[in-house]
Design a protein around this motif. Sequence first.
Motif, PDB file in Angstrom:
ATOM      1  N   GLU A   1       0.842  -1.195   0.000  1.00 46.52           N
ATOM      2  CA  GLU A   1       0.000   0.000   0.000  1.00 46.52           C
ATOM      3  C   GLU A   1       0.883   1.253   0.000  1.00 46.52           C
ATOM      4  O   GLU A   1       0.614   2.222  -0.709  1.00 46.52           O
ATOM      5  CB  GLU A   1      -0.948   0.002   1.205  1.00 46.52           C
ATOM      6  N   ARG A   2       1.938   1.248   0.791  1.00 46.62           N
ATOM      7  CA  ARG A   2       2.844   2.388   0.868  1.00 46.62           C
ATOM      8  C   ARG A   2       3.545   2.605  -0.480  1.00 46.62           C
ATOM      9  O   ARG A   2       3.650   3.726  -0.962  1.00 46.62           O
ATOM     10  CB  ARG A   2       3.877   2.154   1.982  1.00 46.62           C
TER      11      ARG A   2
ATOM     12  N   THR B   1       2.444   1.634  -3.373  1.00 47.14           N
ATOM     13  CA  THR B   1       1.446   2.060  -4.331  1.00 47.14           C
ATOM     14  C   THR B   1       1.150   3.555  -4.164  1.00 47.14           C
ATOM     15  O   THR B   1       1.025   4.305  -5.136  1.00 47.14           O
ATOM     16  CB  THR B   1       0.144   1.246  -4.169  1.00 47.14           C
ATOM     17  N   GLN B   2       1.041   4.017  -2.906  1.00 46.58           N
ATOM     18  CA  GLN B   2       0.758   5.425  -2.649  1.00 46.58           C
ATOM     19  C   GLN B   2       1.933   6.304  -3.063  1.00 46.58           C
ATOM     20  O   GLN B   2       1.757   7.402  -3.585  1.00 46.58           O
ATOM     21  CB  GLN B   2       0.434   5.637  -1.168  1.00 46.58           C
ATOM     22  N   GLU B   3       3.137   5.830  -2.847  1.00 40.87           N
ATOM     23  CA  GLU B   3       4.331   6.601  -3.233  1.00 40.87           C
ATOM     24  C   GLU B   3       4.481   6.681  -4.756  1.00 40.87           C
ATOM     25  O   GLU B   3       4.985   7.663  -5.293  1.00 40.87           O
ATOM     26  CB  GLU B   3       5.590   6.001  -2.619  1.00 40.87           C
ATOM     27  N   ALA B   4       4.008   5.659  -5.458  1.00 41.71           N
ATOM     28  CA  ALA B   4       4.137   5.623  -6.916  1.00 41.71           C
ATOM     29  C   ALA B   4       3.139   6.551  -7.575  1.00 41.71           C
ATOM     30  O   ALA B   4       3.329   6.970  -8.703  1.00 41.71           O
ATOM     31  CB  ALA B   4       3.941   4.212  -7.422  1.00 41.71           C
ATOM     32  N   ARG B   5       2.125   6.967  -6.909  1.00 45.07           N
ATOM     33  CA  ARG B   5       1.089   7.844  -7.488  1.00 45.07           C
ATOM     34  C   ARG B   5       1.563   9.214  -7.541  1.00 45.07           C
ATOM     35  O   ARG B   5       2.074  10.072  -7.444  1.00 45.07           O
ATOM     36  CB  ARG B   5      -0.198   7.800  -6.674  1.00 45.07           C
TER      37      ARG B   5
END
Length: 91
Positions: free
Chosen positions: A84-85, A87-91
């Motif tokens: 999740e972290r 994924t959030q950083e990749a956005r």
Amino acid sequence: MWDRARDLVQILIIPTIMWSLWVSRGVEIQRLQLEQSAAEVAELKAKVASLEERAGTTKERLAKIETRLEGMHAQLERIERMLERITQEAR
């Protein structure tokens, strides 16, 4: 006199002897059945002890598996949080 004695034997003694033999046979049959039942009970007790031992071993294994599953669950939660972290950083 002899006729009376013979009649007495026929009327009292012979049936008493026959009854005694019949009772003795019945007692012997019951004794044999009791011995057989005692042997069966001993065999069943041994089986129960074996099953109780097996149940204890199974409980121990189950506890170990539950502990491993709990550990795996915790690891999966950490991996999920990491994903999740990422994924959030990749956005």
